[in-house]
Design an enzyme around this catalytic site. Sequence first.
Site, PDB file in Angstrom:
ATOM      1  N   GLU A 439     -24.673 105.828  44.244  1.00 54.87           N
ATOM      2  CA  GLU A 439     -23.885 105.285  43.121  1.00 54.87           C
ATOM      3  C   GLU A 439     -22.438 105.009  43.505  1.00 54.87           C
ATOM      4  OE1 GLU A 439     -25.010 103.954  40.716  1.00 54.87           O
ATOM      5  OE2 GLU A 439     -27.002 104.747  41.099  1.00 54.87           O
TER       6      GLU A 439
HETATM    7  C1  LIG Z   1     -31.214 109.538  48.492  1.00 56.59           C
HETATM    8  C2  LIG Z   1     -30.671 108.205  48.127  1.00 56.59           C
HETATM    9  C3  LIG Z   1     -31.075 107.608  46.955  1.00 56.59           C
HETATM   10  C4  LIG Z   1     -30.611 106.340  46.629  1.00 56.59           C
HETATM   11  N1  LIG Z   1     -31.087 105.718  45.503  1.00 56.59           N
HETATM   12  C5  LIG Z   1     -30.781 104.420  45.304  1.00 56.59           C
HETATM   13  C6  LIG Z   1     -31.396 103.685  44.237  1.00 56.59           C
HETATM   14  O1  LIG Z   1     -32.163 104.238  43.451  1.00 56.59           O
HETATM   15  N2  LIG Z   1     -31.114 102.384  44.108  1.00 56.59           N
HETATM   16  C7  LIG Z   1     -30.271 101.738  44.952  1.00 56.59           C
HETATM   17  O2  LIG Z   1     -30.060 100.550  44.786  1.00 56.59           O
HETATM   18  N3  LIG Z   1     -29.658 102.400  45.966  1.00 56.59           N
HETATM   19  C8  LIG Z   1     -29.902 103.719  46.155  1.00 56.59           C
HETATM   20  N4  LIG Z   1     -29.308 104.394  47.201  1.00 56.59           N
HETATM   21  C9  LIG Z   1     -28.411 103.683  48.070  1.00 56.59           C
HETATM   22  C10 LIG Z   1     -26.962 104.119  47.934  1.00 56.59           C
HETATM   23  O3  LIG Z   1     -26.436 103.666  46.722  1.00 56.59           O
HETATM   24  C11 LIG Z   1     -26.221 103.631  49.163  1.00 56.59           C
HETATM   25  O4  LIG Z   1     -26.666 104.427  50.252  1.00 56.59           O
HETATM   26  C12 LIG Z   1     -24.719 103.723  49.010  1.00 56.59           C
HETATM   27  O5  LIG Z   1     -24.263 102.791  48.058  1.00 56.59           O
HETATM   28  C13 LIG Z   1     -23.994 103.473  50.309  1.00 56.59           C
HETATM   29  O6  LIG Z   1     -24.469 102.307  50.957  1.00 56.59           O
HETATM   30  P1  LIG Z   1     -24.920 102.385  52.498  1.00 56.59           P
HETATM   31  O7  LIG Z   1     -25.859 103.518  52.650  1.00 56.59           O
HETATM   32  O8  LIG Z   1     -25.364 101.052  52.910  1.00 56.59           O
HETATM   33  O9  LIG Z   1     -23.582 102.803  53.253  1.00 56.59           O
HETATM   34  P2  LIG Z   1     -22.416 101.813  53.695  1.00 56.59           P
HETATM   35  O10 LIG Z   1     -22.079 100.888  52.584  1.00 56.59           O
HETATM   36  O11 LIG Z   1     -22.762 101.246  55.016  1.00 56.59           O
HETATM   37  O12 LIG Z   1     -21.211 102.836  53.851  1.00 56.59           O
HETATM   38  C14 LIG Z   1     -21.052 103.669  55.010  1.00 56.59           C
HETATM   39  C15 LIG Z   1     -19.650 104.298  54.969  1.00 56.59           C
HETATM   40  O13 LIG Z   1     -18.658 103.254  54.994  1.00 56.59           O
HETATM   41  C16 LIG Z   1     -17.792 103.382  53.874  1.00 56.59           C
HETATM   42  N5  LIG Z   1     -17.461 102.049  53.369  1.00 56.59           N
HETATM   43  C17 LIG Z   1     -18.299 101.009  53.179  1.00 56.59           C
HETATM   44  N6  LIG Z   1     -17.630  99.959  52.687  1.00 56.59           N
HETATM   45  C18 LIG Z   1     -16.349 100.335  52.548  1.00 56.59           C
HETATM   46  C19 LIG Z   1     -15.160  99.693  52.072  1.00 56.59           C
HETATM   47  N7  LIG Z   1     -15.170  98.448  51.592  1.00 56.59           N
HETATM   48  N8  LIG Z   1     -14.002 100.386  52.091  1.00 56.59           N
HETATM   49  C20 LIG Z   1     -13.974 101.672  52.522  1.00 56.59           C
HETATM   50  N9  LIG Z   1     -15.053 102.325  52.976  1.00 56.59           N
HETATM   51  C21 LIG Z   1     -16.227 101.674  52.989  1.00 56.59           C
HETATM   52  C22 LIG Z   1     -18.559 104.165  52.836  1.00 56.59           C
HETATM   53  O14 LIG Z   1     -17.695 104.868  51.940  1.00 56.59           O
HETATM   54  C23 LIG Z   1     -19.407 105.102  53.692  1.00 56.59           C
HETATM   55  O15 LIG Z   1     -18.675 106.254  54.006  1.00 56.59           O
HETATM   56  C24 LIG Z   1     -29.705 105.695  47.495  1.00 56.59           C
HETATM   57  C25 LIG Z   1     -29.263 106.334  48.648  1.00 56.59           C
HETATM   58  C26 LIG Z   1     -29.744 107.565  48.979  1.00 56.59           C
HETATM   59  C27 LIG Z   1     -29.263 108.222  50.244  1.00 56.59           C
END
Ligand SMILES: Cc1cc2nc3c(=O)[nH]c(=O)nc-3n(C[C@H](O)[C@H](O)[C@H](O)COP(=O)(O)OP(=O)(O)OC[C@H]3O[C@@H](n4cnc5c(N)ncnc54)[C@H](O)[C@@H]3O)c2cc1C
Length: 596
Positions: A439
Amino acid sequence: MTNPLLDDRDVAFTLYGVLGAESLLGLPHFEEHSRETFDAFVSVAARFAREAVFPATRALDEDPPRLVDGRVLVSPRLHTLWPKLREMGVIAAARPFEVGGQQLPLAISTAASLYLMAANPALFGFPGLTAGAAHLIEEFGSEALKALYLEPMHEGRFTGTMALTEPHAGSSLADVSTRARPAGDHYLISGSKIFISGGDQDLSENIVHMVLARIEGAPSGIRGVSLFLVPRLRFGVSGLEPNDVGVSGLIHKIGWKALPSVVLSLGEGGDCRGWLVGAPHQGISCMFQMMNEARIMVGANGVATASVAYHESLGYARERPQGRLATSKDPQLPQVPIIEHADVRRMLLRQKAIVEGGMSLLLQTALYADRASHAATEGERQHAQVLLDLLTPVTKSFPAEKGFESTVLALQIHGGYGYTSEYLPEIFFREQKLNSIHEGTTGIQGLDLLGRKVVAHNGAAMRAFAEEIARTCERAAAAGVAASWIGALTGAAVEVSELTKELAQRGRSGDVEGMLCHSADYLELFSTTVIAWQWLLQAAAAREAMASGSSERDFLEGKLAAAQYWLRTELPRVPALVTLCRENEDSYLTMRPSWF
Ligand SMILES: Cc1cc2nc3c(=O)[nH]c(=O)nc-3n(C[C@H](O)[C@H](O)[C@H](O)COP(=O)(O)OP(=O)(O)OC[C@H]3O[C@@H](n4cnc5c(N)ncnc54)[C@H](O)[C@@H]3O)c2cc1C
């Protein structure tokens, strides 16, 4: 000692003594309710959480879902728990009577949810996601979609998901690339979604995915993203039929194991139908309704997991004998329970301050949501809405981040036993970590707070927040709370306000990088001040209760001790963080990737 998950006295004290939730009963929307119906709903959830869900914690952790022949099968224990959870009506608790809900305030349904989440956050994922998805359909869906989906979702016969994330589009939803091609009354959807919680399971008859996708020819970026309802099974002439929604993988998680998170493939056979929800290209603004609700729910999970961990370590600390006090080292004396050691009380008090301060903020935010929708006048509704918007990133991230620290302290109090899988803290520790990731990560919450929320409407939210603090200070002074505590909060609030104006000015003058570089530090100092505000409110309510002759002396003294802890040991960190932001200490900015 049996873990209570949450302290019932604290839930009631915070809802009614601190936040005055009973005043909602004066609003027409809640006039059918009473304090008794509120309490009954919360206590049914608490009993079920304690008696049926919490005892299954270890078993649910050790029995994750399995992918068998393209379908996800969940733990048999969920098949026992899920029907009972449905019967309690948790999915539509806060929705109006006319759509089959119980028309309870969000503050009350959130208080009830806290017990269920504390008992097992993964189990509560099913009703939580279903409620959010159904609310999206209720708000933005066509009459036809509402007629088909709302009732079965509210009853839990169908469950819901939010399907946003793609492998290359997590934090950056502007990069969503799932496609939607117009095909008559529906669209043909094609693409892949990852991490979709509840994305498949064998608990419900059907699963309703709320999917972000891009209509062919849509502009790139966030303004080209639309929202679709994509069911696993669609309504056909002879009932429900497959809708070309496949599961191409199961995510192996370190916590929240009972809730499957899957990789969804949409339209591999070219026949996945989706129905537009809301206007074309308005998907993100519609989805923000669900995301904001989900952010409050994530905050609730942070509070709940920190709470169950706190109570686990409190019980352990009362029972574990070890060593003697520094003042009496005589080995002939029996060992003392570790709670007698000041350093253990330090860890417990920090947990208490985080858990109860976080819960106070959470319920306060839920009350703003209730008033934003149902207060008597437009002015009151707007006031509540700006505060709700302002506080949502804090309500999401504070319990996630500090709740994690708190959960680590619970493990620490267990000493070596905490580092084993025989004891529960290691589970809480794994469960809690998710809350700072899903989220919107904490980094994203910091950017949202500083880049959007505090500067929105020409600073109206910050002015509304200052008014709330001033009101709290008046109440605290009238209740006889120490003037130094009131002065500490007033001083911090002024510093935060001045800093916010300076950073906003920096942004307006074109130095956006300079404005946002310390967004994480800003989130920290802002959250610390917000929680100090809640602790001053708690202290005021404790003093009021003492003055009215309450017999709960120990409980109220504990409140004052935790308030003192936050105001005197945490709040003084704010000026140092303000200086960091103001002087724009530039180590993060100037550090180059190649220097690592
Ligand atoms: C157990 C679990 C359940 C989930 N359930 C759902 C679900 O039901 N539906 C759904 O749609 N998604 C779901 N997610 C996905 C979740 O919302 C994403 O993992 C999350 O939004 C982060 O995206 P990412 O994993 O691609 O990380 P990334 O976006 O790649 O981020 C990696 C790191 O980079 C940082 N970062 C990225 N962009 C920026 C920026 N612009 N400025 C500063 N820092 C930045 C982040 O803070 C983080 O520390 C789930 C994830 C997990 C682990």
